[in-house]
Design a protein around this motif. Structure first.
Motif, PDB file in Angstrom:
ATOM      1  N   GLY A 144      -2.023   0.506 -10.557  1.00 29.54           N
ATOM      2  CA  GLY A 144      -3.581   0.681 -10.177  1.00 29.54           C
ATOM      3  C   GLY A 144      -3.729   1.195  -8.752  1.00 29.54           C
ATOM      4  O   GLY A 144      -4.747   0.926  -8.014  1.00 29.54           O
ATOM      5  N   ALA A 145      -2.791   1.858  -8.120  1.00 25.79           N
ATOM      6  CA  ALA A 145      -2.803   2.560  -6.692  1.00 25.79           C
ATOM      7  C   ALA A 145      -3.893   3.690  -6.465  1.00 25.79           C
ATOM      8  O   ALA A 145      -3.662   4.442  -7.384  1.00 25.79           O
ATOM      9  N   ALA A 146      -4.715   3.434  -5.592  1.00 25.98           N
ATOM     10  CA  ALA A 146      -5.612   4.550  -5.418  1.00 25.98           C
ATOM     11  C   ALA A 146      -5.335   5.562  -4.357  1.00 25.98           C
ATOM     12  O   ALA A 146      -5.564   6.635  -4.433  1.00 25.98           O
ATOM     13  N   ASP A 147      -4.397   5.179  -3.653  1.00 27.09           N
ATOM     14  CA  ASP A 147      -3.847   5.668  -2.292  1.00 27.09           C
ATOM     15  C   ASP A 147      -2.541   5.757  -2.133  1.00 27.09           C
ATOM     16  O   ASP A 147      -2.071   4.249  -2.249  1.00 27.09           O
ATOM     17  N   LEU A 148      -1.707   6.469  -1.225  1.00 30.05           N
ATOM     18  CA  LEU A 148      -0.433   6.093  -0.940  1.00 30.05           C
ATOM     19  C   LEU A 148      -0.552   5.576   0.139  1.00 30.05           C
ATOM     20  O   LEU A 148      -0.933   6.055   1.443  1.00 30.05           O
ATOM     21  N   ASP A 149       0.151   4.360   0.354  1.00 30.27           N
ATOM     22  CA  ASP A 149       0.127   3.657   1.777  1.00 30.27           C
ATOM     23  C   ASP A 149       1.574   3.086   1.917  1.00 30.27           C
ATOM     24  O   ASP A 149       2.372   3.158   0.941  1.00 30.27           O
ATOM     25  N   PRO A 150       2.265   3.001   3.068  1.00 27.34           N
ATOM     26  CA  PRO A 150       3.402   2.975   3.303  1.00 27.34           C
ATOM     27  C   PRO A 150       4.213   1.646   2.418  1.00 27.34           C
ATOM     28  O   PRO A 150       5.295   1.957   1.978  1.00 27.34           O
ATOM     29  N   ALA A 151       3.428   0.615   2.178  1.00 24.98           N
ATOM     30  CA  ALA A 151       3.790  -0.475   1.562  1.00 24.98           C
ATOM     31  C   ALA A 151       4.089  -0.046   0.104  1.00 24.98           C
ATOM     32  O   ALA A 151       5.295  -0.606  -0.714  1.00 24.98           O
ATOM     33  N   THR A 152       3.084   0.507  -0.512  1.00 27.38           N
ATOM     34  CA  THR A 152       3.270   0.921  -1.877  1.00 27.38           C
ATOM     35  C   THR A 152       4.402   2.151  -1.953  1.00 27.38           C
ATOM     36  O   THR A 152       5.174   1.943  -2.980  1.00 27.38           O
ATOM     37  N   VAL A 153       4.427   3.006  -1.081  1.00 31.76           N
ATOM     38  CA  VAL A 153       5.617   3.957  -1.163  1.00 31.76           C
ATOM     39  C   VAL A 153       6.954   3.290  -1.146  1.00 31.76           C
ATOM     40  O   VAL A 153       7.761   3.568  -1.982  1.00 31.76           O
ATOM     41  N   ASP A 154       7.037   2.424  -0.180  1.00 33.34           N
ATOM     42  CA  ASP A 154       8.071   1.522  -0.242  1.00 33.34           C
ATOM     43  C   ASP A 154       8.730   0.926  -1.293  1.00 33.34           C
ATOM     44  O   ASP A 154       9.836   1.037  -1.931  1.00 33.34           O
ATOM     45  N   ALA A 155       7.792   0.143  -2.093  1.00 32.76           N
ATOM     46  CA  ALA A 155       8.082  -0.646  -3.121  1.00 32.76           C
ATOM     47  C   ALA A 155       8.232   0.089  -4.283  1.00 32.76           C
ATOM     48  O   ALA A 155       8.955  -0.087  -5.304  1.00 32.76           O
ATOM     49  N   THR A 156       7.648   1.597  -4.459  1.00 37.27           N
ATOM     50  CA  THR A 156       8.160   2.399  -5.453  1.00 37.27           C
ATOM     51  C   THR A 156       8.968   3.394  -5.240  1.00 37.27           C
ATOM     52  O   THR A 156       9.153   4.467  -6.092  1.00 37.27           O
ATOM     53  N   LEU A 157       9.757   3.287  -4.301  1.00 36.83           N
ATOM     54  CA  LEU A 157      10.579   4.422  -3.937  1.00 36.83           C
ATOM     55  C   LEU A 157      11.755   4.986  -4.929  1.00 36.83           C
ATOM     56  O   LEU A 157      12.165   5.942  -5.058  1.00 36.83           O
ATOM     57  N   GLY A 158      12.047   3.863  -5.816  1.00 34.41           N
ATOM     58  CA  GLY A 158      12.912   4.036  -6.824  1.00 34.41           C
ATOM     59  C   GLY A 158      12.683   4.910  -7.919  1.00 34.41           C
ATOM     60  O   GLY A 158      13.540   5.295  -8.752  1.00 34.41           O
ATOM     61  N   CYS A 159      11.356   5.163  -7.773  1.00 34.02           N
ATOM     62  CA  CYS A 159      11.035   6.199  -8.758  1.00 34.02           C
ATOM     63  C   CYS A 159      11.364   7.594  -8.526  1.00 34.02           C
ATOM     64  O   CYS A 159      11.638   8.498  -9.507  1.00 34.02           O
ATOM     65  N   ILE A 160      11.717   7.842  -7.197  1.00 38.02           N
ATOM     66  CA  ILE A 160      11.837   9.323  -6.969  1.00 38.02           C
ATOM     67  C   ILE A 160      13.109   9.431  -6.162  1.00 38.02           C
ATOM     68  O   ILE A 160      13.515  10.608  -6.036  1.00 38.02           O
ATOM     69  N   LEU A 161      13.789   8.318  -5.603  1.00 37.80           N
ATOM     70  CA  LEU A 161      15.267   8.662  -4.835  1.00 37.80           C
ATOM     71  C   LEU A 161      15.861   7.549  -5.729  1.00 37.80           C
ATOM     72  O   LEU A 161      15.637   6.430  -5.799  1.00 37.80           O
ATOM     73  N   LYS A 162      17.140   8.028  -6.134  1.00 36.76           N
ATOM     74  CA  LYS A 162      17.906   7.325  -7.346  1.00 36.76           C
ATOM     75  C   LYS A 162      19.254   6.965  -6.483  1.00 36.76           C
ATOM     76  O   LYS A 162      20.171   6.809  -7.088  1.00 36.76           O
ATOM     77  N   TYR A 163      19.527   7.311  -5.307  1.00 34.73           N
ATOM     78  CA  TYR A 163      20.509   6.765  -4.421  1.00 34.73           C
ATOM     79  C   TYR A 163      20.145   6.000  -3.205  1.00 34.73           C
ATOM     80  O   TYR A 163      19.199   6.273  -2.571  1.00 34.73           O
ATOM     81  N   LYS A 164      21.015   4.787  -3.221  1.00 30.79           N
ATOM     82  CA  LYS A 164      20.625   3.939  -2.085  1.00 30.79           C
ATOM     83  C   LYS A 164      20.779   4.654  -0.782  1.00 30.79           C
ATOM     84  O   LYS A 164      19.787   4.486   0.054  1.00 30.79           O
ATOM     85  N   ALA A 165      21.563   5.543  -0.459  1.00 31.02           N
ATOM     86  CA  ALA A 165      21.778   6.188   0.675  1.00 31.02           C
ATOM     87  C   ALA A 165      20.641   6.969   0.928  1.00 31.02           C
ATOM     88  O   ALA A 165      19.914   7.163   2.109  1.00 31.02           O
ATOM     89  N   ASP A 166      19.965   7.692  -0.153  1.00 26.99           N
ATOM     90  CA  ASP A 166      18.749   8.421  -0.038  1.00 26.99           C
ATOM     91  C   ASP A 166      17.527   7.743   0.510  1.00 26.99           C
ATOM     92  O   ASP A 166      16.880   7.861   1.462  1.00 26.99           O
ATOM     93  N   GLN A 167      17.303   6.524  -0.075  1.00 21.37           N
ATOM     94  CA  GLN A 167      16.336   5.301   0.103  1.00 21.37           C
ATOM     95  C   GLN A 167      16.554   4.882   1.665  1.00 21.37           C
ATOM     96  O   GLN A 167      15.643   5.041   2.125  1.00 21.37           O
ATOM     97  N   ASP A 168      17.673   4.540   2.192  1.00 19.25           N
ATOM     98  CA  ASP A 168      17.938   4.214   3.308  1.00 19.25           C
ATOM     99  C   ASP A 168      17.308   5.067   4.561  1.00 19.25           C
ATOM    100  O   ASP A 168      16.994   5.154   5.349  1.00 19.25           O
ATOM    101  N   ARG A 169      17.798   6.542   3.977  1.00 16.99           N
ATOM    102  CA  ARG A 169      17.537   7.569   4.858  1.00 16.99           C
ATOM    103  C   ARG A 169      15.992   7.996   5.221  1.00 16.99           C
ATOM    104  O   ARG A 169      15.838   7.825   6.164  1.00 16.99           O
ATOM    105  N   LEU A 170      15.481   7.747   3.953  1.00 17.93           N
ATOM    106  CA  LEU A 170      14.111   7.941   4.085  1.00 17.93           C
ATOM    107  C   LEU A 170      13.317   6.875   4.838  1.00 17.93           C
ATOM    108  O   LEU A 170      12.564   6.932   5.683  1.00 17.93           O
ATOM    109  N   ARG A 171      13.906   5.522   4.771  1.00 19.47           N
ATOM    110  CA  ARG A 171      13.216   4.330   5.377  1.00 19.47           C
ATOM    111  C   ARG A 171      13.528   4.523   6.863  1.00 19.47           C
ATOM    112  O   ARG A 171      12.520   4.095   7.763  1.00 19.47           O
TER     113      ARG A 171
END
Ligand SMILES: Nc1ncnc2c1ncn2[C@@H]1O[C@H](COP(=O)(O)OP(=O)(O)OP(=O)(O)O)[C@@H](O)[C@H]1O
Ligand SMILES: [Mg+2]
Length: 317
Positions: free
Chosen positions: A266-293
């Motif tokens: 039910g997200a209407a906007d992209l905010d940092p907390a939502t992006v952080d919580a759903t990062l697994g939908c777009i980045l499937k490597y932990k190293a990539d998630q770490d890099r983005l954070r």
């Protein structure tokens, strides 16, 4: 078979390049002009299409959408290391042949006649290439030879032969020629280069990551319920993070997964907390998630927002 013969056997189902674009878009596939041109020519000239591109940019989906548009069967040959000619073309139904021999023995058939008629149509198992060659129409079948770069080089040589002739010889049955040349779509993720000889037969098209406008259109085509604003935010963010140094850059498949997840939340906007919580939908490597954070999700979102404002400004409209 000459090119002219092949061309004359494939039906010109599309009147123009615009017809191709419109038909694809009507079925939820957003093509570039150059891709629509390649498809138009492939159908007109009876030539295979060879699609290369990063994972998840719509190579496989193009073939299945074309099959839907033409109202024809999608015949798929998934390539892998060790794929052999028989798995791709035909096999004999060995258990059934054995059973037949046992039955003939039990029926008391003369010894010299036992097993003489077990290499006939009834015992033949059609595999994708034979099925495509024997497909009856009226529209040509769409033959998807998916991820051809995974198959061995010997298999590639064999494919070249099939795609040149559209006929196969089964020693026990004779030569079978295509009545309707299938529309062939080969795809590759470029884990290795294919031979020039195979490429030469095909019309080549590289599918790139989409630009923002195209990605928004894809998201809206695939998820009609999504608000234009969220679709835009997603597309800009994806565009932005593809510039980061990632082990695996996300494709359109990931954008769509993410959009679906955000709708479910039910997200209407992209905010940092939502992006952080759903990062697994777009980045499937932990190293990539770490890099983005580490790069700072707020900052990346800020960049994407700026780009969006710039794109929407009267100067650039
Ligand atoms: N231009 C497009 N229009 C509509 N949908 C698209 C488009 N490009 C990609 N998609 C969607 O993105 C997803 C991934 O596409 P697809 O599976 O065809 O990618 P691929 O290039 O074959 O990837 P891979 O190399 O991993 O097999 C699918 O759901 C597909 O429908
Ligand atoms: Mg694919």
């Amino acid at each position: 078979m000459s090119r002219a013969t092949i061309a004359s056997m494939s039906s010109p189902a599309f009147a123009s390049i615009d017809t191709v674009s419109a038909a694809l878009a009507a079925h939820g596939y957003i093509p570039d002009r150059s891709l629509a041109t390649t498809v138009f020519l492939a159908v007109r000239l009876g030539r295979p299409v060879f699609l290369e591109g990063e994972p998840g940019v719509g190579k496989t989906a193009l073939a299945s959408t074309l099959a839907t548009i033409l109202g024809t069967e999608l015949i798929r040959l998934q390539c892998y290391e060790g794929l052999d000619v028989h798995t791709a073309l035909y096999e004999w139904n060995y258990p059934r042949q054995m059973l037949e021999v046992r039955l003939q023995e039990a029926r008391g058939l003369a010894r010299e006649r036992i097993g003489t008629d077990i290499f006939t149509e009834a015992f033949l198992l059609e595999r994708p290439l034979l099925r495509a060659i024997r497909s009856e129409g009226p529209a040509p079948a769409v033959l998807l030879i998916d991820e051809v770069d995974r198959a061995d080089e010997e298999f590639e040589a064999f494919l070249l032969e099939v795609l040149s002739e559209f006929q196969v010889t089964i020693p026990e049955l004779g030569t079978i020629r295509a009545r309707r040349v299938p529309l062939v779509v080969l795809t590759s993720n470029r884990t290795r280069e294919l031979h020039d000889a195979l490429k030469r037969r095909c019309l080549y098209h590289w599918i790139d990551y989409p630009d923002v406008a195209k990605e928004v259109a894809i998201v809206q085509a695939r998820l009609p319920g999504i608000a234009a604003r969220l679709a835009g935010q997603l597309a800009f963010f994806m565009q932005r993070i593809r510039h980061e140094d990632l082990h695996k850059r996300p494709g359109v498949a990931e954008t769509l997964d993410w959009a679906e997840a955000l709708l479910a939340l039910g997200a209407a906007d992209l905010d940092p907390a939502t992006v952080d919580a759903t990062l697994g939908c777009i980045l499937k490597y932990k190293a990539d998630q770490d890099r983005l954070r580490a790069a700072g999700i707020d900052r990346l979102l800020g960049d994407a927002r700026q780009a969006r404002e710039f794109a929407a400004s009267p100067m650039t409209r």
